[in-house]
Design a protein around this motif. Structure first.
Motif, PDB file in Angstrom:
ATOM      1  N   THR A  53      -3.215  -8.098   1.178  1.00  0.00           N
ATOM      2  CA  THR A  53      -3.717  -6.732   1.065  1.00  0.00           C
ATOM      3  C   THR A  53      -3.490  -6.201  -0.349  1.00  0.00           C
ATOM      4  O   THR A  53      -4.401  -5.614  -0.956  1.00  0.00           O
ATOM      5  N   ASP A  54      -2.285  -6.418  -0.892  1.00  0.00           N
ATOM      6  CA  ASP A  54      -2.010  -5.994  -2.269  1.00  0.00           C
ATOM      7  C   ASP A  54      -2.985  -6.650  -3.243  1.00  0.00           C
ATOM      8  O   ASP A  54      -3.503  -6.002  -4.172  1.00  0.00           O
ATOM      9  N   PHE A  55      -3.246  -7.940  -3.054  1.00  0.00           N
ATOM     10  CA  PHE A  55      -4.155  -8.684  -3.935  1.00  0.00           C
ATOM     11  C   PHE A  55      -5.566  -8.109  -3.869  1.00  0.00           C
ATOM     12  O   PHE A  55      -6.209  -7.857  -4.899  1.00  0.00           O
ATOM     13  N   ILE A  56      -6.059  -7.870  -2.643  1.00  0.00           N
ATOM     14  CA  ILE A  56      -7.424  -7.347  -2.476  1.00  0.00           C
ATOM     15  C   ILE A  56      -7.549  -5.965  -3.093  1.00  0.00           C
ATOM     16  O   ILE A  56      -8.543  -5.649  -3.770  1.00  0.00           O
ATOM     17  N   LYS A  64      -2.129  -1.447  -5.606  1.00  0.00           N
ATOM     18  CA  LYS A  64      -1.668  -2.244  -4.472  1.00  0.00           C
ATOM     19  C   LYS A  64      -0.816  -1.415  -3.515  1.00  0.00           C
ATOM     20  O   LYS A  64      -0.563  -1.848  -2.395  1.00  0.00           O
ATOM     21  N   CYS A  65      -0.412  -0.230  -3.935  1.00  0.00           N
ATOM     22  CA  CYS A  65       0.361   0.675  -3.073  1.00  0.00           C
ATOM     23  C   CYS A  65      -0.540   1.505  -2.163  1.00  0.00           C
ATOM     24  O   CYS A  65      -0.052   2.220  -1.292  1.00  0.00           O
ATOM     25  N   ASP A  66      -1.843   1.444  -2.401  1.00  0.00           N
ATOM     26  CA  ASP A  66      -2.791   2.301  -1.683  1.00  0.00           C
ATOM     27  C   ASP A  66      -2.784   2.021  -0.184  1.00  0.00           C
ATOM     28  O   ASP A  66      -3.077   0.912   0.249  1.00  0.00           O
ATOM     29  N   ARG A  67      -2.431   3.038   0.599  1.00  0.00           N
ATOM     30  CA  ARG A  67      -2.534   2.939   2.057  1.00  0.00           C
ATOM     31  C   ARG A  67      -3.223   4.177   2.626  1.00  0.00           C
ATOM     32  O   ARG A  67      -3.176   4.420   3.823  1.00  0.00           O
ATOM     33  N   GLU A  68      -3.901   4.937   1.755  1.00  0.00           N
ATOM     34  CA  GLU A  68      -4.496   6.202   2.183  1.00  0.00           C
ATOM     35  C   GLU A  68      -6.004   6.275   1.964  1.00  0.00           C
ATOM     36  O   GLU A  68      -6.674   7.086   2.592  1.00  0.00           O
ATOM     37  N   SER A  69      -6.559   5.431   1.086  1.00  0.00           N
ATOM     38  CA  SER A  69      -7.973   5.564   0.724  1.00  0.00           C
ATOM     39  C   SER A  69      -8.908   5.077   1.832  1.00  0.00           C
ATOM     40  O   SER A  69      -8.495   4.386   2.764  1.00  0.00           O
ATOM     41  N   ARG A  70     -10.183   5.422   1.699  1.00  0.00           N
ATOM     42  CA  ARG A  70     -11.183   4.945   2.651  1.00  0.00           C
ATOM     43  C   ARG A  70     -11.274   3.430   2.615  1.00  0.00           C
ATOM     44  O   ARG A  70     -11.446   2.785   3.646  1.00  0.00           O
ATOM     45  N   LEU A  71     -11.164   2.840   1.416  1.00  0.00           N
ATOM     46  CA  LEU A  71     -11.218   1.382   1.289  1.00  0.00           C
ATOM     47  C   LEU A  71     -10.158   0.733   2.172  1.00  0.00           C
ATOM     48  O   LEU A  71     -10.458  -0.201   2.922  1.00  0.00           O
ATOM     49  N   TYR A  72      -8.938   1.220   2.065  1.00  0.00           N
ATOM     50  CA  TYR A  72      -7.870   0.608   2.873  1.00  0.00           C
ATOM     51  C   TYR A  72      -8.057   0.905   4.353  1.00  0.00           C
ATOM     52  O   TYR A  72      -8.045  -0.014   5.186  1.00  0.00           O
ATOM     53  N   ARG A  73      -8.236   2.158   4.702  1.00  0.00           N
ATOM     54  CA  ARG A  73      -8.248   2.549   6.113  1.00  0.00           C
ATOM     55  C   ARG A  73      -9.469   2.026   6.866  1.00  0.00           C
ATOM     56  O   ARG A  73      -9.373   1.638   8.029  1.00  0.00           O
ATOM     57  N   SER A  74     -10.627   2.028   6.209  1.00  0.00           N
ATOM     58  CA  SER A  74     -11.868   1.654   6.897  1.00  0.00           C
ATOM     59  C   SER A  74     -12.201   0.173   6.814  1.00  0.00           C
ATOM     60  O   SER A  74     -12.842  -0.378   7.719  1.00  0.00           O
ATOM     61  N   ILE A  76      -9.904  -2.544   5.042  1.00  0.00           N
ATOM     62  CA  ILE A  76      -8.807  -3.524   4.987  1.00  0.00           C
ATOM     63  C   ILE A  76      -7.922  -3.460   6.224  1.00  0.00           C
ATOM     64  O   ILE A  76      -7.577  -4.499   6.810  1.00  0.00           O
ATOM     65  N   LEU A  77      -7.551  -2.259   6.651  1.00  0.00           N
ATOM     66  CA  LEU A  77      -6.652  -2.118   7.800  1.00  0.00           C
ATOM     67  C   LEU A  77      -7.189  -2.792   9.059  1.00  0.00           C
ATOM     68  O   LEU A  77      -6.433  -3.486   9.759  1.00  0.00           O
ATOM     69  N   PRO A  78      -8.478  -2.646   9.397  1.00  0.00           N
ATOM     70  CA  PRO A  78      -8.973  -3.355  10.587  1.00  0.00           C
ATOM     71  C   PRO A  78      -8.800  -4.877  10.495  1.00  0.00           C
ATOM     72  O   PRO A  78      -8.534  -5.534  11.510  1.00  0.00           O
ATOM     73  N   ILE A  79      -8.937  -5.431   9.286  1.00  0.00           N
ATOM     74  CA  ILE A  79      -8.740  -6.878   9.110  1.00  0.00           C
ATOM     75  C   ILE A  79      -7.265  -7.223   9.291  1.00  0.00           C
ATOM     76  O   ILE A  79      -6.924  -8.239   9.909  1.00  0.00           O
TER      77      ILE A  79
END
Length: 201
Positions: A53-56, A64-74, A76-79
């Motif tokens: 996840t950090d790499f992507i 790599k600390c991002d856990r709030e953006s649309r990219l992460y939540r919509s 990356i998180l489902p994967i």
């Protein structure tokens, strides 16, 4: 993650114990203690997924600390969830019981989201138990400060906003979850033994 040869439920039914709760709630401590006492395999969603996840995130131009953006939540998180539950299924299919720690924040109030995950991950004929770490915002803040992880910086810097976003979270009735109060005044060993009694019912 770890497992033991003492890893088969006496009834022959494989078991998946899912420990959920907010960041800093104490999921890892409780999960590892529970897995050791039961002789179950222990899996932490963050351990399984954090490095890729950090790499992507970095390759996508984000932090790599991002856990709030649309990219992460919509995206990356489902994967992350899909990979983690498929790993659980493979271990369960190999005859081992599992304790999993995973936030499950957006799913815990809507049982249909678990039904979807279960179907996609092909988790069938498994005794699934949910444990929700009861929300204690001050304890969680202390734990986040103490662990000093980059992924928590946004939450700490926007604490009022974050704390309001998780206020009132509680499992939907269909989960039939065990509500674990992570109180610093209680004995961890005694509290976990009570959880084990509930799991074995």
């Amino acid at each position: 993650m770890f497992w033991s040869k003492k890893n088969t439920k006496s009834s022959g039914i494989r078991q998946l114990v899912i420990i959920t709760g907010c960041a800093g709630a104490g999921k890892t401590t409780i999960g590892k203690t529970l897995a050791q006492k039961l002789g179950y395999c222990y899996i932490d969603k963050d351990t399984v997924t954090r490095e890729y996840t950090d790499f992507i995130l970095e390759r996508s131009g984000s932090s790599k600390c991002d856990r709030e953006s649309r990219l992460y939540r919509s995206e990356i998180l489902p994967i992350e969830y899909s990979v983690t539950f498929k790993l659980c299924r493979e271990i369960l299919d190999n005859g081992c019981n599992v304790v999993l720690t995973i936030p499950f924040i957006s799913q815990i109030q809507d049982y249909s989201k678990w039904e979807e995950i279960k179907s996609v991950s092909r988790i069938r004929n498994i005794d699934v138990k949910f444990i929700w770490i009861e929300h204690n915002i001050e304890t969680e803040k202390e734990n986040l400060i103490s662990r000093d992880a980059d992924r928590d910086k946004y939450k700490l810097e926007h604490w009022d906003e974050y704390s309001k976003s998780v206020d009132g979270l509680y499992p939907a009735d269909e989960y039939e979850a065990y509500i674990y109060t992570n109180d610093c005044n209680i004995n961890l060993e005694i509290a976990v033994e009570e959880v084990i009694k509930w799991i074995r019912k």
